[in-house]
Write a protein that holds these residues in place. Sequence first.
Motif, short mmCIF file in Angstrom:
data_model
loop_
_atom_site.label_atom_id
_atom_site.label_comp_id
_atom_site.label_asym_id
_atom_site.label_seq_id
_atom_site.Cartn_x
_atom_site.Cartn_y
_atom_site.Cartn_z
N ALA A 1 15.50 -4.34 16.19
CA ALA A 1 15.40 -3.66 14.90
C ALA A 1 15.58 -4.65 13.76
O ALA A 1 14.86 -4.60 12.75
CB ALA A 1 16.45 -2.55 14.82
N GLY A 2 16.51 -5.57 13.90
CA GLY A 2 16.73 -6.58 12.86
C GLY A 2 15.53 -7.47 12.65
O GLY A 2 15.16 -7.78 11.52
N SER A 3 14.88 -7.88 13.74
CA SER A 3 13.68 -8.71 13.63
C SER A 3 12.56 -7.98 12.92
O SER A 3 11.88 -8.54 12.06
CB SER A 3 13.21 -9.14 15.02
OG SER A 3 14.15 -9.96 15.63
N MET A 4 12.38 -6.72 13.29
CA MET A 4 11.31 -5.94 12.64
C MET A 4 11.62 -5.70 11.16
O MET A 4 10.74 -5.82 10.31
CB MET A 4 11.11 -4.62 13.37
CG MET A 4 10.44 -4.79 14.72
SD MET A 4 10.04 -3.24 15.53
CE MET A 4 11.66 -2.72 16.08
N LEU A 5 12.87 -5.39 10.86
CA LEU A 5 13.24 -5.15 9.46
C LEU A 5 13.11 -6.42 8.63
O LEU A 5 12.68 -6.35 7.47
CB LEU A 5 14.66 -4.60 9.37
CG LEU A 5 14.83 -3.15 9.81
CD1 LEU A 5 16.31 -2.78 9.83
CD2 LEU A 5 14.05 -2.22 8.90
N LEU A 6 13.46 -7.56 9.20
CA LEU A 6 13.32 -8.83 8.48
C LEU A 6 11.87 -9.10 8.14
O LEU A 6 11.55 -9.49 7.01
CB LEU A 6 13.89 -9.98 9.31
CG LEU A 6 13.78 -11.37 8.69
CD1 LEU A 6 14.59 -11.43 7.40
CD2 LEU A 6 14.26 -12.42 9.67
N GLU A 7 10.97 -8.88 9.08
CA GLU A 7 9.55 -9.10 8.81
C GLU A 7 9.03 -8.10 7.77
O GLU A 7 8.28 -8.46 6.88
CB GLU A 7 8.74 -8.98 10.11
CG GLU A 7 7.25 -9.19 9.94
CD GLU A 7 6.84 -10.57 9.44
OE1 GLU A 7 5.73 -10.69 8.91
OE2 GLU A 7 7.63 -11.52 9.58
N LYS A 8 9.45 -6.86 7.88
CA LYS A 8 9.03 -5.85 6.89
C LYS A 8 9.55 -6.22 5.50
O LYS A 8 8.83 -6.10 4.51
CB LYS A 8 9.56 -4.46 7.27
CG LYS A 8 8.98 -3.92 8.54
CD LYS A 8 7.64 -3.34 8.28
CE LYS A 8 7.14 -2.66 9.56
NZ LYS A 8 5.75 -2.39 9.53
N TRP A 9 10.81 -6.66 5.41
CA TRP A 9 11.37 -7.05 4.12
C TRP A 9 10.63 -8.24 3.54
O TRP A 9 10.33 -8.29 2.35
CB TRP A 9 12.86 -7.37 4.28
CG TRP A 9 13.48 -7.87 3.00
CD1 TRP A 9 13.85 -7.14 1.91
CD2 TRP A 9 13.76 -9.23 2.68
NE1 TRP A 9 14.36 -7.96 0.94
CE2 TRP A 9 14.31 -9.25 1.38
CE3 TRP A 9 13.60 -10.43 3.36
CZ2 TRP A 9 14.71 -10.43 0.75
CZ3 TRP A 9 14.00 -11.59 2.73
CH2 TRP A 9 14.55 -11.58 1.45
N ARG A 10 10.31 -9.22 4.39
CA ARG A 10 9.58 -10.41 3.93
C ARG A 10 8.21 -10.01 3.39
O ARG A 10 7.79 -10.49 2.33
CB ARG A 10 9.43 -11.40 5.09
CG ARG A 10 8.77 -12.69 4.69
CD ARG A 10 8.71 -13.68 5.83
NE ARG A 10 10.06 -14.13 6.14
CZ ARG A 10 10.56 -14.18 7.37
NH1 ARG A 10 9.82 -13.83 8.40
NH2 ARG A 10 11.77 -14.60 7.59
N LYS A 11 7.53 -9.13 4.09
CA LYS A 11 6.22 -8.68 3.61
C LYS A 11 6.35 -7.88 2.32
O LYS A 11 5.55 -8.04 1.41
CB LYS A 11 5.51 -7.85 4.68
CG LYS A 11 4.90 -8.70 5.77
CD LYS A 11 4.16 -7.87 6.78
CE LYS A 11 2.82 -7.50 6.25
NZ LYS A 11 1.97 -6.87 7.27
N HIS A 12 7.36 -7.03 2.24
CA HIS A 12 7.56 -6.23 1.03
C HIS A 12 7.87 -7.13 -0.17
O HIS A 12 7.33 -6.94 -1.26
CB HIS A 12 8.68 -5.21 1.22
CG HIS A 12 9.00 -4.43 0.00
ND1 HIS A 12 8.17 -3.43 -0.46
CD2 HIS A 12 10.02 -4.52 -0.88
CE1 HIS A 12 8.68 -2.94 -1.58
NE2 HIS A 12 9.80 -3.59 -1.85
#
Length: 144
Positions: free
Chosen positions: A38-49
């Motif tokens: 979950a942390g990995s996915m959230l980090l990538e989503k945050w970076r893209k956002h």
Amino acid sequence: MLHFSMALTLISLPYAIWKLHSWTGIAVAAGALVVYAAGSMLLEKWRKHRTRSWPTAQGAVVDLENTYESGGANGARYWRISFRYNYSVNGTDHSGKYKFNCVTESAGKKAAERLTGATVNVHYNPRDAAKGVLWEDEVWDLWF
């Protein structure tokens, strides 16, 4: 999206479960795996956002390396693809680094072949063009 580093964890998971010997330990290990994913996915989503409104520049993949990593004591082996990318904004040249892991040798070779000389979209900070990022899904689209 399943990351290749997560697949390495999944491969070594049966060994870890065997070493734990208790349901509590197994539950803690499974919980840690879920938190990591979950942390990995959230980090990538945050970076893209965060970089969604940043302009893009075309970059060139250079200095690509495909190295075999033994994985150490747990024996999980993988291939690390690492490269630099060069891009230019308003006549000023910049560069960055990117790396990811492949679980199988064939995936590593395929990635190296398709990324050699490839063009990537670099999302750069409009206030500081030297701060550029590559979106993971865009890099993967180049070689999948």
